[in-house]
Enzyme design. Structure first.
Site, mmCIF file in Angstrom:
data_model
loop_
_atom_site.group_PDB
_atom_site.id
_atom_site.type_symbol
_atom_site.label_atom_id
_atom_site.label_comp_id
_atom_site.label_asym_id
_atom_site.label_seq_id
_atom_site.Cartn_x
_atom_site.Cartn_y
_atom_site.Cartn_z
ATOM 1 C CB CYS A 281 2.597 2.123 8.763
ATOM 2 S SG CYS A 281 3.997 1.870 7.702
ATOM 3 N NE ARG B 14 7.157 -0.682 -0.905
ATOM 4 C CZ ARG B 14 7.508 -1.367 0.168
ATOM 5 N NH1 ARG B 14 8.569 -2.155 0.132
ATOM 6 N NH2 ARG B 14 6.796 -1.276 1.274
ATOM 7 C CD GLN C 25 3.259 -4.204 2.253
ATOM 8 O OE1 GLN C 25 2.524 -3.330 2.709
ATOM 9 N NE2 GLN C 25 4.575 -4.110 2.250
ATOM 10 C CG ASP D 23 0.903 -3.768 6.429
ATOM 11 O OD1 ASP D 23 1.600 -4.266 7.323
ATOM 12 O OD2 ASP D 23 1.106 -2.642 5.937
ATOM 13 C CG HIS E 66 0.224 -1.020 10.941
ATOM 14 N ND1 HIS E 66 -0.386 -0.961 9.721
ATOM 15 C CD2 HIS E 66 1.552 -1.028 10.698
ATOM 16 C CE1 HIS E 66 0.540 -0.915 8.769
ATOM 17 N NE2 HIS E 66 1.716 -0.961 9.328
ATOM 18 C CE LYS F 265 14.879 -5.963 10.467
ATOM 19 N NZ LYS F 265 14.838 -5.817 9.028
ATOM 20 C CG HIS G 169 5.242 -1.764 11.225
ATOM 21 N ND1 HIS G 169 4.666 -0.876 10.370
ATOM 22 C CD2 HIS G 169 5.997 -1.031 12.084
ATOM 23 C CE1 HIS G 169 5.065 0.354 10.680
ATOM 24 N NE2 HIS G 169 5.865 0.292 11.725
#
Length: 616
Positions: free
Chosen positions: A301, A330, A348, A350, A352, A433, A479
Site C-alpha cells: 500500500c 516478511r 498477494q 493486492d 487499493h 473491515k 485494501h
RNA sequence: GCCGCCUUAGCUCAGCUGGUUAGAGCAACUGUUUUGUAAACAGUAGGUCCCCGGUUCGAAUCCGGGAGGCGGCUCCA
C-alpha cells in the site's frame, strides 16, 4: 444424575486430564502441574517435571499407568476449600503453578492471565470479585485443584490416546517458563476414537505438502532457505490461472494494473507507520555502492500511495483503483514457518481503491461480487464477518467517518446476500473491515480474502483530491485481496480439492496416451496436440515405450481431468473417447465418443467458463 | 525465537543394543517387447547415511554445535 452426551463427554475429557496428572504424579512424584483443560476432540495437561522431558516413547508408560487407575474404578470425590487454605495446600504440595492460579482466583475471581490491568480484569471476570471457595477432586491418593465436572469414577472415561507432546509456555507467554503439554484425544467409545483417527489419516493423505511433492507443484531447497518455496511449471500454472481470474474479476470494475519495485528505502515505512509495527519482520537490504539502507517490502500500500500522489487528483478522477499481484517479504519466526501456509515470500493479489467517502458502498459492493465469483469458481462456501470498532479509544480516524463507513460496509454486504455476522472490536486500528471465511471440503474454516477500509494511511501520506468546491479533501483507501496470499490460498485449496483441480486450473488438462509407435499415429497425435494448442488447452502426449495400462496409471496418479488413449481405432475413426476423472465424471460419460476437435473445444469451453462439473 | 521429534539413493522407506564392500520398491538409464483403459520382462547405474566437530581400535548408529523438516507454544483451576 442425567447428563447430555456432550456434557458427559466434557466430564470424561476433564476426568482424563485429571487422570493424566495422577498417572504422571505416580511416575514422576516431583512433577509440577499447570492447567489441564478440555479442548476440541480431547484434552491436554501442561506439566513441568524438573530435569525430565517426556517424549512420545513415554506415552505407552503413561497410558499404562492411567489404565491401571481406570481399571481400579476409583471414585472422584469433590471437596471444597477456602481459597487461603487452598493456597496453603499448593505451597505444601509444592505446586507453584497452582499457587499462582489460586492467587489470581483470590484476587480477581478468574484465572485469566495475571498481568492485565485492573480495568481489563473487571470486564473479563465472570463474577465481579474474588472467590471464596475452590473445588478439588480426589481419586485414590491423588488430589487436584479442578473446577470439574468429573465423571463418577475413573472407570467411566471412554477411549483415549495420546497424540503428541509439545512445548508450551506457561499461560502462553514467551517470558514464562516452558512446560510440556501432553495432548490426548478422547471419545465415549473405541469406535468413535477409531473414526477420529481414520479422519486424521484422511486429512494426512491430502496434506498439501505431500500432494505438492506428488503432483510436482512446488519444492523447497536448503540452499534457498526456509519458508521460501519454489514453484515448478505445474505449480506455476495454478498460481497464474488463479491470479488471472482474480485480476479479471477486478479489471471488470476499472482496476488498473500497476507495478512497484520490491525494495524501498526505510523512509517509506517510517512515514506509513509500518516501521514500528513490522519492525523485526523487515528484511534489511544494504547497498554496497552507497550508504543507502533498503528493506524488502512487507506490503504494497505505501508504494501504491506514491503512484496516487504522483499528480493532483480531482473528485472527478476518483475512485482510482490499482491492482497488483506481487510478492512481499516478511521475516517470520522460523518456528512458525511451514509448508505453503506460512512462508517468508508471500504473493498477494493486492488492490487499493482511493475513493471519496460517499463511494465506499459502491466500491465495496463491486469487490463483494468479485469475491463471490472467485469462491464460486473454486467451489468453497463463503461467509463474512463485519469487523467494527468498539468503545475502545485505540482506533484512529474521525468517529463520524467510522460510523458512516460501517453503515456502508453493512449495506454492501446485505445487498450482496452473503451470509454475514457482525463483531465489534475486531476492526483494525485504521478502519473497519470485512473478513471472508471460506469453508473447505473437510469443514475447516479459513480466513483468506479481506476488504479493509483505511483512514490512517491517506492522512499519513497526505493524500488529497480537489473537491467540487475546490477544497482539498482526504480520500479513503480500500485494501482488498481476493485470494489473500496465493501461497496460503494454495495450501488450503490443494487440501480442499485433494489435488483434483477443476479443468480451468489443472496444470495438465488432457494427456494423450499413444498406444504404439507408428508414423501414422505420430502424425495423428501431433495433429491433436496442435489443435489443443490452438484452443489453449494444456495437453501432452505420453509416447513412452510402456504398456497402455501403465501409462494410464501414471496419468491417474497425477489426477489429470482427461486421459485419452489414441491408437489404430481412433486413427481410423477420428473419434476420441476420453477417460474422465472420477470426481466429475457424469453418468455415461466414459462411453461417450467425440470427433477430436469437438472434444478439445469442449475442454477449452470448460476452461473459459470455469465450470466445476463437466457438461460435455 | 523457545520445547519435543525427525533427516539414509530423485521419491517412499529397511538397517537390532557401535563391528566387513549400507539394502528394498518405485523413478532413471540400456536392451527385449509395439502394447487398448490403474504397474510387461531383464539388466545397469545411482549414497559425503543433512553439515561441522568430538568420543572410540572402529560411528549411519553415541556426544556437542549448526542447517532443514514436522508437531506445538490461543482455547484458561
Amino acid at each position: 444424575m442425567h447428563m447430555s452426551n456432550n456434557d458427559n463427554l466434557y466430564a470424561m475429557r476433564h476426568s482424563l486430564a485429571h487422570i493424566t496428572a495422577a498417572a504422571v504424579a505416580r511416575l514422576w512424584p516431583e512433577a509440577k502441574f499447570g492447567v489441564g483443560p478440555v479442548v476440541k476432540d480431547g484434552f491436554y495437561y501442561d506439566i513441568d517435571i524438573p530435569n525430565v522431558t517426556i517424549s512420545s516413547d513415554d506415552f505407552a508408560k503413561i497410558e499404562a499407568e492411567m489404565n491401571k487407575i481406570i481399571g481400579e474404578k476409583q471414585a472422584f470425590d469433590k471437596s471444597e476449600k477456602q481459597v487461603d487454605e487452598a493456597i496453603k495446600w499448593a505451597k505444601d504440595t509444592k505446586q507453584p503453578y497452582k499457587e499462582e492460579l489460586l492467587n489470581d482466583l483470590k484476587r480477581s475471581g478468574t484465572t485469566v492471565a495475571s498481568d492485565l490491568n485492573a480495568e481489563e480484569l473487571g470486564t473479563i471476570a465472570e463474577d465481579d470479585g474474588a472467590v471464596e471457595n475452590v473445588s478439588f477432586y480426589t481419586n485414590g491418593d491423588f488430589t487436584d485443584l479442578c473446577r470439574g465436572p468429573h465423571v463418577a469414577n475413573t472407570g467411566e472415561v471412554g477411549a483415549f490416546k495420546f497424540l503428541r507432546v509439545a512445548g508450551a509456555y506457561w499461560r502462553g507467554k514467551e517470558t514464562n517458563s516452558q512446560m510440556q503439554r501432553l495432548y490426548g484425544v478422547a471419545f465415549s467409545t473405541k469406535e468413535e476414537l477409531a473414526h477420529y483417527l481414520e479422519l486424521q489419516e484422511q486429512a494426512k493423505q491430502r496434506d498439501h505438502r505431500k500432494l505438492g511433492k506428488e503432483l510436482d507443484l512446488f519444492v523447497t531447497s536448503d540452499l534457498v532457505g526456509s519458508g521460501l518455496p519454489l514453484f515448478t511449471p505445474r505449480g506455476t500454472v495454478l498460481r497464474e490461472e488463479l491470479t488471472r481470474y482474480s485480476n479479471d474479476l477486478r479489471q471488470q470494475y476499472g482496476f488498473e494494473k500497476v507495478w512497484v519495485p520490491h525494495i524501498t528505502k526505510t523512509a517509506l515505512y517510517e512515514k506509513s507507520g509500518h516501521q514500528a509495527k513490522f519492525g523485526d519482520e523487515l528484511f534489511l537490504v544494504k547497498s554496497q555502492e552507497t550508504s543507502d539502507e533498503f528493506v524488502l517490502k512487507p506490503m504494497n500500500c505505501p508504494h501504491h500511495t506514491r503512484i496516487y500522489a504522483s499528480k493532483p487528483r480531482s473528485y472527478r478522477d476518483l475512485p482510482v483503483r490499482y491492482l497488483e499481484t506481487t510478492t512481499v517479504y516478511r521475516d517470520e519466526k522460523t518456528g512458525e514457518l511451514g509448508g505453503l501456509s506460512r512462508v517468508r515470500s508471500i504473493t498477494q493479489d493486492d488492490s487499493h481503491v482511493f475513493c471519496r467517502e460517499d463511494q465506499i458502498e459502491t466500491e465495496i459492493g463491486n469487490l463483494l461480487v468479485a469475491a463471490v465469483d472467485m469462491y464460486k469458481a473454486v467451489d468453497m462456501n463463503l461467509r463474512v464477518r463485519l469487523s467494527y470498532r468498539d468503545e475502545n479509544d485505540t482506533y484512529l480516524g474521525d468517529e463520524k467517518l467510522w460510523q458512516s463507513a460501517q453503515e456502508q460496509l453493512k449495506n454492501a454486504v446485505v445487498a450482496s446476500k452473503l451470509d454475514y455476522f457482525e463483531e465489534a472490536g475486531e476492526a483494525a486500528f485504521y478502519g473497519p473491515k470485512i473478513d471472508f471465511m471460506a469453508t473447505d471440503a473437510l469443514s475447516r474454516e479459513h480466513q483468506l480474502a479481506t476488504v479493509q477500509l483505511d483512514f490512517v494511511q491517506p492522512s499519513r501520506f497526505e493524500l488529497e483530491y480537489a473537491a467540487e468546491d475546490g477544497n482539498k479533501q482526504t480520500p479513503v483507501i480500500i485494501h482488498c485481496a481476493l485470494l489473500g496470499s496465493i501461497e496460503r490460498f494454495l495450501s488450503v485449496y490443494i487440501e480442499h480439492t485433494g489435488g483434483k483441480f477443476p479443468v480451468w486450473l489443472a496444470p495438465e488438462q488432457m494427456r494423450i496416451i499413444q498406444v504404439k509407435d507408428s508414423p501414422q499415429l505420430n502424425e495423428f497425435v501431433d495433429k491433436i496436440l496442435a489443435v489443443a494448442k490452438e484452443y489453449g488447452v494444456r495437453a501432452t502426449a505420453d509416447r513412452t515405450n510402456e504398456s497402455v495400462s501403465k501409462k494410464i496409471r501414471s496419468g491417474e496418479v497425477m489426477k489429470l481431468p482427461y486421459i485419452v488413449v489414441v491408437g489404430e481405432k481412433e486413427l481410423q475413426s477420428g473419434v476420441l473417447t476420453p477417460r474422465v476423472r472420477q470426481d466429475f465424471a457424469v453418468h455415461g460419460r466414459l462411453e461417450a465418443a467425440y470427433p477430436y476437435e469437438n472434444l478439445i473445444s469442449s475442454i477449452a469451453n470448460e476452461t473459459t467458463s470455469r465450470v466445476q462439473k463437466s457438461s460435455l
